[in-house]
Design an enzyme around this catalytic site. Structure first.
Site, PDB file in Angstrom:
ATOM      1  N   GLU A 252      19.355  13.417  13.972  1.00 10.23           N
ATOM      2  CA  GLU A 252      19.628  13.431  12.533  1.00 10.23           C
ATOM      3  C   GLU A 252      20.974  12.779  12.215  1.00 10.23           C
ATOM      4  O   GLU A 252      21.085  11.973  11.280  1.00 10.23           O
ATOM      5  CB  GLU A 252      19.603  14.871  12.018  1.00 10.23           C
ATOM      6  CG  GLU A 252      20.070  15.051  10.587  1.00 10.23           C
ATOM      7  CD  GLU A 252      19.185  14.390   9.554  1.00 10.23           C
ATOM      8  OE1 GLU A 252      19.575  14.362   8.371  1.00 10.23           O
ATOM      9  OE2 GLU A 252      18.100  13.879   9.923  1.00 10.23           O
TER      10      GLU A 252
ATOM     11  N   HIS B 280      21.094   8.976  12.568  1.00  7.25           N
ATOM     12  CA  HIS B 280      20.456   8.379  11.385  1.00  7.25           C
ATOM     13  C   HIS B 280      21.440   8.313  10.218  1.00  7.25           C
ATOM     14  O   HIS B 280      21.523   7.306   9.514  1.00  7.25           O
ATOM     15  CB  HIS B 280      19.225   9.207  11.013  1.00  7.25           C
ATOM     16  CG  HIS B 280      18.457   8.654   9.845  1.00  7.25           C
ATOM     17  ND1 HIS B 280      17.856   7.421   9.869  1.00  7.25           N
ATOM     18  CD2 HIS B 280      18.187   9.178   8.622  1.00  7.25           C
ATOM     19  CE1 HIS B 280      17.246   7.203   8.722  1.00  7.25           C
ATOM     20  NE2 HIS B 280      17.439   8.248   7.941  1.00  7.25           N
TER      21      HIS B 280
ATOM     22  N   HIS C 255      12.391   9.128  -0.423  1.00  8.00           N
ATOM     23  CA  HIS C 255      13.401   8.590   0.499  1.00  8.00           C
ATOM     24  C   HIS C 255      12.811   7.444   1.318  1.00  8.00           C
ATOM     25  O   HIS C 255      13.461   6.405   1.515  1.00  8.00           O
ATOM     26  CB  HIS C 255      13.876   9.713   1.420  1.00  8.00           C
ATOM     27  CG  HIS C 255      15.055   9.359   2.259  1.00  8.00           C
ATOM     28  ND1 HIS C 255      16.187   8.765   1.754  1.00  8.00           N
ATOM     29  CD2 HIS C 255      15.295   9.512   3.594  1.00  8.00           C
ATOM     30  CE1 HIS C 255      17.066   8.574   2.712  1.00  8.00           C
ATOM     31  NE2 HIS C 255      16.548   9.017   3.845  1.00  8.00           N
TER      32      HIS C 255
ATOM     33  N   HIS D 288      -5.561   7.870   1.994  1.00  8.33           N
ATOM     34  CA  HIS D 288      -4.758   6.827   2.642  1.00  8.33           C
ATOM     35  C   HIS D 288      -5.626   5.942   3.532  1.00  8.33           C
ATOM     36  O   HIS D 288      -5.502   4.717   3.521  1.00  8.33           O
ATOM     37  CB  HIS D 288      -3.653   7.486   3.477  1.00  8.33           C
ATOM     38  CG  HIS D 288      -2.851   6.521   4.293  1.00  8.33           C
ATOM     39  ND1 HIS D 288      -2.084   5.530   3.735  1.00  8.33           N
ATOM     40  CD2 HIS D 288      -2.688   6.391   5.642  1.00  8.33           C
ATOM     41  CE1 HIS D 288      -1.482   4.833   4.683  1.00  8.33           C
ATOM     42  NE2 HIS D 288      -1.831   5.337   5.852  1.00  8.33           N
TER      43      HIS D 288
ATOM     44  N   HIS E 128       3.655   2.065  13.519  1.00  7.88           N
ATOM     45  CA  HIS E 128       2.867   1.968  12.295  1.00  7.88           C
ATOM     46  C   HIS E 128       3.795   1.916  11.080  1.00  7.88           C
ATOM     47  O   HIS E 128       3.564   1.140  10.149  1.00  7.88           O
ATOM     48  CB  HIS E 128       1.923   3.171  12.201  1.00  7.88           C
ATOM     49  CG  HIS E 128       0.868   3.035  11.151  1.00  7.88           C
ATOM     50  ND1 HIS E 128      -0.079   2.015  11.166  1.00  7.88           N
ATOM     51  CD2 HIS E 128       0.588   3.786  10.056  1.00  7.88           C
ATOM     52  CE1 HIS E 128      -0.885   2.156  10.133  1.00  7.88           C
ATOM     53  NE2 HIS E 128      -0.499   3.213   9.438  1.00  7.88           N
TER      54      HIS E 128
END
Length: 350
Positions: free
Chosen positions: A87, A90, A152, A260, A318
């Site tokens: 975290e 990032h 986000h 989706h 992906h």
């Protein structure tokens, strides 16, 4: 701000430095999108449950006591040392991105004569990255609320799109026939379809619905399984819950996944058709061929995620494929828009 008309050599150096700075920033944004997917997929979004630091410290090193205490209290919980580092790395990369974008804006205004372009596109990117940082904070403070996490993700994609646009302005426009300009509207619609699919994919990821359907091409052995669209697409709710506070149902997760999956084929067919049409034009052939290839790769990684039960590497790829598709669609759109703005566009097209 006063500027001095630079010499030809200095102008060339400024333009080269600016182009490199934009390219590096664009690459870092792409990396952050990939790494953000890794943060999500490893359940590291709450590895440091406060913001911007980690238990009030600048790094997990200073927060070791708190991290170990939280991990001991909840061994299967969201806080571990490895997740805290994932975290925080990032966040560090996001901070670096903000610094680079500030440098782009300063350079765009200071050298606007040498760059021979308006600095406003670069300027728009600055509040965009600030908003993205705010969504990063809200992701933590709202405990991975799906709507916030999806926003986000889309914010990161939008930043990449803006930087792609800015980067394209630093390159020489290939010689594209004027008649190609008539495809601008089709390319814009294709980008809108792609963004819709990205939002649907983000909703799948943030709701952990990737394995809601384990078979293909059917879902639970049916073409149209039992689904709860109202529950699945209720926006303002906590992770894993319905607005009522009940645990989200399997039928709601199925609705998210099924939508989706099936909309992906709409996007695949449309963008594939568009790429086939645009590849006949000089200057559009390269990105068109790349778009066709990436559509195939994206289909492959999507199916592999189902058959192999969503391995992290494939899932991250992906997400990266979606980002590459965005870059290619924006590149085509920018090139077509520059053709449309050419003074002799109508004469060449008609």
């Amino acid at each position: 701000m006063e500027t001095v008309q630079p010499s030809a050599d200095r102008t060339a150096r400024i333009r080269a430095r600016y182009a490199k700075l934009v390219a590096v920033t664009m690459f870092l944004t792409f990396d952050l999108i990939m790494f953000g997917a890794f943060v999500r997929l490893t359940d590291s979004g709450l590895g440091c449950p406060d913001w911007p630091g980690c238990y009030g410290k600048a790094s997990p090193i200073g927060a070791l006591h708190d991290i170990h205490a939280a991990a001991a209290a909840m061994p299967e919980g969201p806080v571990t040392l490895s997740k805290a580092w994932i975290e925080m790395v990032h966040r560090y990369a996001g901070t670096l991105l903000g610094i680079l974008i500030i440098a782009i804006v300063v350079m765009a205004w200071r050298h606007r004569k040498a760059l021979a372009q308006s600095p406003w596109l670069a300027t728009v990117i600055l509040p965009a990255v600030c908003l993205q940082g705010a969504f990063g904070a809200w992701t933590v403070t709202h405990l991975l609320m799906p709507a916030v996490v999806t926003a986000h993700l889309l914010g990161g994609i939008s930043l990449l799109a803006l930087l792609t646009w800015l980067s394209a302005r630093q390159t020489v426009l290939p010689d594209i026939p004027g008649e190609a300009g008539r495809w601008w509207g089709y390319a814009a619609f294709g980008l809108a379809l792609l963004y819709t699919q990205l939002a649907l994919g983000g909703w799948v990821s943030t709701n952990y619905a990737a394995l809601a359907c384990m078979d293909f091409p059917t879902c639970h052995g049916q073409w149209v399984p039992e689904m709860d669209f109202h529950g699945g697409y209720s926006i303002l709710r906590a992770l894993g819950e319905l607005p009522s506070g009940e645990i989200i149902s399997q039928s709601a997760l199925t609705a998210i996944h099924w939508t989706h999956r099936n909309f992906a084929f709409v996007v695949l067919v449309y963008l594939g058709w568009l790429a086939l049409k645009l590849r006949r034009y000089d200057g559009l052939r390269g990105p068109s061929h790349a778009l066709l290839a990436m559509l195939g790769v994206q289909l492959l990684t999507g199916l592999t995620s189902i058959f192999l039960q969503w391995p992290i590497v494939i899932a991250v790829l992906h997400n990266g494929g979606a980002a590459v598709l965005t870059v290619l669609c924006v590149t085509l759109l920018v090139r077509l828009s520059r053709v449309r703005r050419a003074p002799d566009y109508r004469a060449r097209a008609f």
